[in-house]
Every structure is written in C-alpha cells, then in structure tokens.
Design a protein around this motif. Structure first.
Motif, PDB file in Angstrom:
ATOM      1  N   ARG A 168       3.654  43.079  28.596  1.00  0.00           N
ATOM      2  CA  ARG A 168       2.884  43.138  27.358  1.00  0.00           C
ATOM      3  C   ARG A 168       2.196  44.497  27.219  1.00  0.00           C
ATOM      4  N   TYR A 169       1.696  45.014  28.329  1.00  0.00           N
ATOM      5  CA  TYR A 169       1.050  46.326  28.306  1.00  0.00           C
ATOM      6  C   TYR A 169       2.068  47.410  27.964  1.00  0.00           C
TER       7      TYR A 169
ATOM      8  N   THR B  97       3.201  47.290  24.170  1.00  0.00           N
ATOM      9  CA  THR B  97       2.206  47.605  23.139  1.00  0.00           C
ATOM     10  C   THR B  97       1.602  48.995  23.282  1.00  0.00           C
ATOM     11  N   SER B  98       1.731  49.600  24.432  1.00  0.00           N
ATOM     12  CA  SER B  98       1.123  50.917  24.644  1.00  0.00           C
ATOM     13  C   SER B  98       2.018  52.008  24.080  1.00  0.00           C
TER      14      SER B  98
ATOM     15  N   HIS C  49      -8.680  44.204  25.223  1.00  0.00           N
ATOM     16  CA  HIS C  49      -7.874  45.331  25.668  1.00  0.00           C
ATOM     17  C   HIS C  49      -6.537  44.830  26.195  1.00  0.00           C
ATOM     18  N   VAL C  50      -5.525  45.695  26.222  1.00  0.00           N
ATOM     19  CA  VAL C  50      -4.211  45.294  26.713  1.00  0.00           C
ATOM     20  C   VAL C  50      -4.267  44.870  28.173  1.00  0.00           C
TER      21      VAL C  50
ATOM     22  N   TYR D 244      -6.352  48.226  21.670  1.00  0.00           N
ATOM     23  CA  TYR D 244      -6.821  46.935  21.165  1.00  0.00           C
ATOM     24  C   TYR D 244      -6.013  46.408  19.974  1.00  0.00           C
TER      25      TYR D 244
ATOM     26  N   ARG E 236      -3.121  45.062  18.412  1.00  0.00           N
ATOM     27  CA  ARG E 236      -1.798  44.482  18.640  1.00  0.00           C
ATOM     28  C   ARG E 236      -1.722  43.104  17.986  1.00  0.00           C
TER      29      ARG E 236
END
Length: 590
Positions: A116-117, A120-121, A473-474, A524, A526
């Motif tokens: 997920r990190y 989305t990053s 936060h992620v 943040y 997402r």
C-alpha cells in the motif's frame, strides 16, 4: 493490552511516567521491528532483482513518468489494443521475477501494508529512502502488481466481450433482423400464395384423372413465377434459423466480422494468464490453449477443432462457411465461439486465473481438511447451522419457491410489466410534473444560502465534522503536524479544481507554504482516506433536523440528482464503501 497495563500499574500504585515516555518506547520498538522487516526482505531479494525494482523509479528518456507509475496505472480504454497492452503489462511485471522470492517469515498483513505504501507513494519519495527501506516496499508492490495486473487484464476482457463485442454485435444483429423484415414479408407472401394455390388444387379432375405435377406447377406459376418463388425460398432460408440453430445466429455473424479485434491478443492471453478450471470448465481451457496454433495457420480442418463446444448457430458459422472449401473451419467464428465459452466460464468461475484475486479460484480460500475440522464447530455455532445441510437447504428451497409463487401470482394484475420473448419488460416511467410551488420555493432557498467562498466553506465543514482525523499517514500513523486541516483543505481544493498547488500556496501562512501541501499530498492523500472521511460527513448530515424530517439521512443519487429514501430497500441501503464506522449509519447509495 496497553490500557490493561495502565490499570495494573494504577492498582499496584506504580509511579507512571509521562505520556511521552511510553509513546517513545513504543515508537522505538516499532522502529526496531520495521528495521528487522526491511532487512529480512532486503536479504531475501537477489542482487539482480534488487537492481531491477530500483530501476522502476527511473523516468525513461522521452517519458514523463517513472516505470513504477506506468506499471501502477491500469487500463483506461476498452479495445483490442488496450487488451494487448494490459497483457504486456502483466507479462512485464511477472518477468521481474519477484514471485520467486521466498518471504514466508513476513506476515501477509505487513506485506500488504508495504505494498500500500509503494502503490500510493510518489517515485521521488521512494527514491530518497535508504536502500533497505527502499527495497521492501518495492518488492511488496511488485508482488501486489503480479496479481493486480492479471485481474486488470481479465476485467478488461470481460468489459471488451460484454460491451464492445457481444452487446454491440447483438445490437447490430437486431438491426439486421429489422432490415430483413420487409424482404421476409414479401417472400413469405409469395410462398403463401403458392401454397394457397396448391391447397386449392384438387387431387383429381371431375373425370377422375389425377392432377399431374406439371399441371400443379402451371397453376402456381400463373400466380407466382417459379423464379420468384425460388428467390423467396432462398430469402426465407437465409433469415429463418436452421433446425439446429438458434435466435443468436444474426448477432454471432456480426461478431465474426470483428475478428480483428481479438486476433492479436489471443496468443498473449494464453501465454500470460495461467488459467485453471473445475471439471465443467476444463474443455474450455484445453481448447483455448490450442487456439493460437490453429489461428496461425491458413486452413484448419473440421477434425482439428473441439466440435463439442461448437453448438447452436455456431455450427453453421464454423463448419458451413460458403466462402471456404468443404471440411475447412472458419477460424474467426471458431475463435469467437471459444472466447464466448471462456467469458461465460470466467463469470461462473468454472475457469479462473491461478495468479488472480478477483478472478481467482474462490474455492482456494475455503477451509478444508484438518483446518475445517478444527474451525467447524465455531463456524456452525456462529451461523446457527447444523452439520448436515439438508434441512437448511430444504428451508431455502421452500422460501425460494414461495417467492416465485408470489411473484407469478402478481404478474396478471401488473399492468406495468409484460413478458416478451421469455423476458420481463417493464413500462417506461413517465416524466413527473414539477409542483406549481417548486420554482418559487427553489428561488427562496437559493436566496437564503450564504454567499461564501468555497475554501471558507471547506474549512468550516472540515472543522465541524472532524474530517481531517480520518486522514492517516501511509505508514499507519496519525497526523501530529500543526495546521494539518488547512493544508489538507488546500490539497483537496487543488485536486477538485485541477489547478495544481501554485494557486493555494501562501508563503506567509505556515500551513500553506509550498512544502506543506506537497507533504500532505504525498503522505496522506489517498483513496482509502477519502472514503473514510465520508463517514463523518454522513453522520453530520444525519444530525441535521431538516434531513431527519425528510428521511433520516438516507439518500440516494442518480445522474447527479440526490433524493431522500424514507426506508431501506433492496435498491437503497448502506453503501459498503462507507461502512467503516463501528455502528451503521444512513449513507448515500451509489
């Protein structure tokens, strides 16, 4: 567990440290655990694969986005070319070789969080990470993409077959039927006239002499010439289905004409997607795997194809193409016949993708053997079921039969419904007349609305609902930065108006300096946070007096028009996208 520890310390009169001390200890333990996780994944990745996944963060020459961003972006169009690109994307991700990495020691929940990190990053953010921290999310992201790309490709195949091919061919087939009706009517009229003459002709004359075939034809030709009668019979034979055909012949013939759409991706589909099947779908998978070898040849004999799958109107299209020699199969018709069986089997999950999730085998997630034996008592008790399913199935069958009987009993008296060709047809809803007082009422409401700028309204709603608390936060941590709400609203405003960050940046406001909105956007902003933030909106709406008076806050929307629903029905209920709240609350349906 932490709360119980605090209670134990209080009961035993142990001097408690300040809040920051245990928070720092917990943070240190979490950091140590994260370091061990990153190190374990870093050591499990071979050097070659490590180099390949890091290269995904680079932006190729003459390109605008990194390779990671390109692979994260799913298909956007429904076409044969988009299908080939989706399969190429799945093959490219699988070619990285991340699936061969053994990470059995890492819990699935942690790899999901890392994925997920990584998903989305932004690529520059990942590029700035230390090498061990960088490898772990990239590896988890590629693991996720190995499954997601297969699902995306099959989603696109379903959309292509259902909307662009099957549905469009059916519409064109229906149009062809309508165009053929005048010719069919004329031909039928001529045949009917000939048959009428034949029926009116006595078998013998008054003298007892039998009427010959020549005399009968002479009588018929006085009404309809033989040539016109032959043409009429040919027209009827072309329009009316064969004895072994069906009503789908017209649209299937139109479908065959679109063979160029699917020809390019069939070999890729067989190569990239690892398909499995239950017993009912095994013939389809076996036939599909042999299809690329057949479509690459100029001529295919009838004995080389799976004739048991070619049924109904497909038989004439596949085996009796008048433009091909006898015994030669129409490859285009055969390919679409196999793809139609594949599409139907995928929807029933008789055929599934071994590497997929949404299109995977749902039976894999079922408990079996010793695991089911251990969990069976708890599961049956929680569901209120008996170990023998016969009684429960009989109860369900009885309820289903009663529902059918009830619906059938109401059909004769329902003037808004009729059955046409075996299908239900509902009467069209007429336009509802606008009440006479609605225009002045709308004008009055508009005059009562305060004139405020959208940023001010967004900030006020955010403060009233606590929307910003839903944005985590992620990494999973909350936001502790000062002035987070204005920064978040600035990002929301820039995304809503699609104007970028420049118009919302104010150097003299700490929460709106250039770095703050960018930081909030990367860490943040997402999809799951936006979905979670809808919960406070819905709860706040349900507390408004006028909303409760008009339906308790249960709202539906269609084509941008929102309207209240007084009771929960099959078509208006809780939307699962917003059911993250501990207690269910009214929510808009989509």
């Amino acid at each position: 567990m932490f709360d119980r520890a605090v209670v134990w310390l209080v009961n035993n009169r142990v001097l408690l440290p300040g809040v920051t001390t245990p928070a720092g200890m917990v943070a240190a333990v979490r950091q140590e655990e994260n370091d061990r996780l990153h190190a374990a994944l870093y050591e499990a990745v071979p050097y070659g694969l490590r180099t390949e996944v890091v290269r995904l963060l680079e932006v190729p020459e003459k390109k605008r986005v990194s390779e990671l961003e390109r692979l994260r972006l799913g298909p956007m169009k429904v076409s044969g070319k988009a299908m080939r690109l989706a399969l190429d994307r799945a093959r490219e991700v699988r070619g990285l070789g991340a699936g061969a990495v053994d990470a059995g020691r890492v819990p699935a929940a942690r790899t999901a969080g890392l994925a997920r990190y990584g998903l989305t990053s932004k690529a520059p953010t990942l590029k700035r990470l230390e090498v061990t921290r960088q490898t772990a999310p990239l590896l988890a992201t590629v693991w996720h993409l190995e499954t997601a790309t297969v699902d995306d490709a099959l989603d696109l195949l379903h959309a292509l077959m259902a909307t662009k091919l099957l549905a469009k061919a059916e519409r064109m087939g229906n149009d062809a039927k309508l165009k053929a009706l005048p010719q069919l009517r004329k031909a039928a009229k001529k045949v009917a006239a000939a048959v009428d003459v034949l029926l009116a002709t006595p078998p013998a004359t008054d003298t007892g002499e039998l009427v010959s075939v020549v005399d009968a034809w002479s009588a018929i030709e006085r009404v309809v010439p033989r040539k016109q009668l032959a043409e009429a019979l040919a027209t009827i034979a072309a329009v009316v289905p064969d004895t072994d055909g069906d009503d789908d012949a017209e649209w299937r013939a139109e479908l065959v004409a679109r063979y160029g759409t699917v020809r390019g991706f069939i070999p890729l589909l067989v190569e990239v997607i690892d398909l499995g099947a239950v017993e009912a779908g095994s013939p389809v998978v076996k036939t599909l795997k042999g299809l690329p070898n057949l479509i690459g040849r100029r001529k295919v004999g009838a004995e080389e194809v799976a004739s048991d799958l070619v049924t109904g109107s497909w038989r004439r299209l596949v085996f009796a193409n008048p433009d091909l020699p006898h015994g030669v199969v129409d490859k285009a018709a055969y390919s679409f016949c196999v793809l139609e069986h594949l599409h139907r089997s995928l929807r029933r999950r008789d055929v599934f993708a071994r590497d997929g999730d949404r299109w995977g085998d749902p039976r894999v997630k079922l408990l079996a053997g010793a695991k089911w034996t251990a969990a069976e008592p708890k599961v049956l008790t929680a569901l209120g079921l008996e170990s023998e399913p016969a009684g429960h199935l009989a109860e369900l069958a009885s309820a289903l039969h009663a529902a059918y009987v009830q619906v059938a009993a109401g059909l004769p008296g329902n003037s808004a419904l009729e059955i046409v060709g075996g299908r239900l047809k509902l009467a069209e809803l007429g336009k509802a007349e606008e009440p006479r007082l609605m225009p002045p009422f709308r004008q009055l409401v508009n005059s009562m609305l305060p004139k405020v700028d959208f940023p001010e309204l967004l900030l006020e709603v955010a403060e009233l609902t606590g929307m910003a608390d839903a944005f985590t936060h992620v990494s999973g941590a909350g936001s502790g930065m000062e002035g987070f709400t204005p920064s978040l609203c600035a990002v929301l405003l820039s995304e809503a108006y699609n104007v970028g960050m420049t118009p919302v940046i104010k150097p003299d406001v700490p929460a709106l300096t250039r770095g703050r909105p960018v930081q909030v956007d990367q860490g943040y902003f997402r999809a799951e946070n936006i979905s979670a933030a809808n919960g406070p909106f819905i709860e706040a709406q349900a507390k408004i007096d006028v909303v409760r008076a008009r339906g308790g806050g249960l709202v539906a929307s269609a084509d941008g028009v929102r309207f209240t629903v007084p009771v929960q029905t099959l078509s208006a209920g809780l939307n699962p996208r917003y059911n993250w709240l501990p207690t269910a609350s009214p929510s808009p349906t989509s």
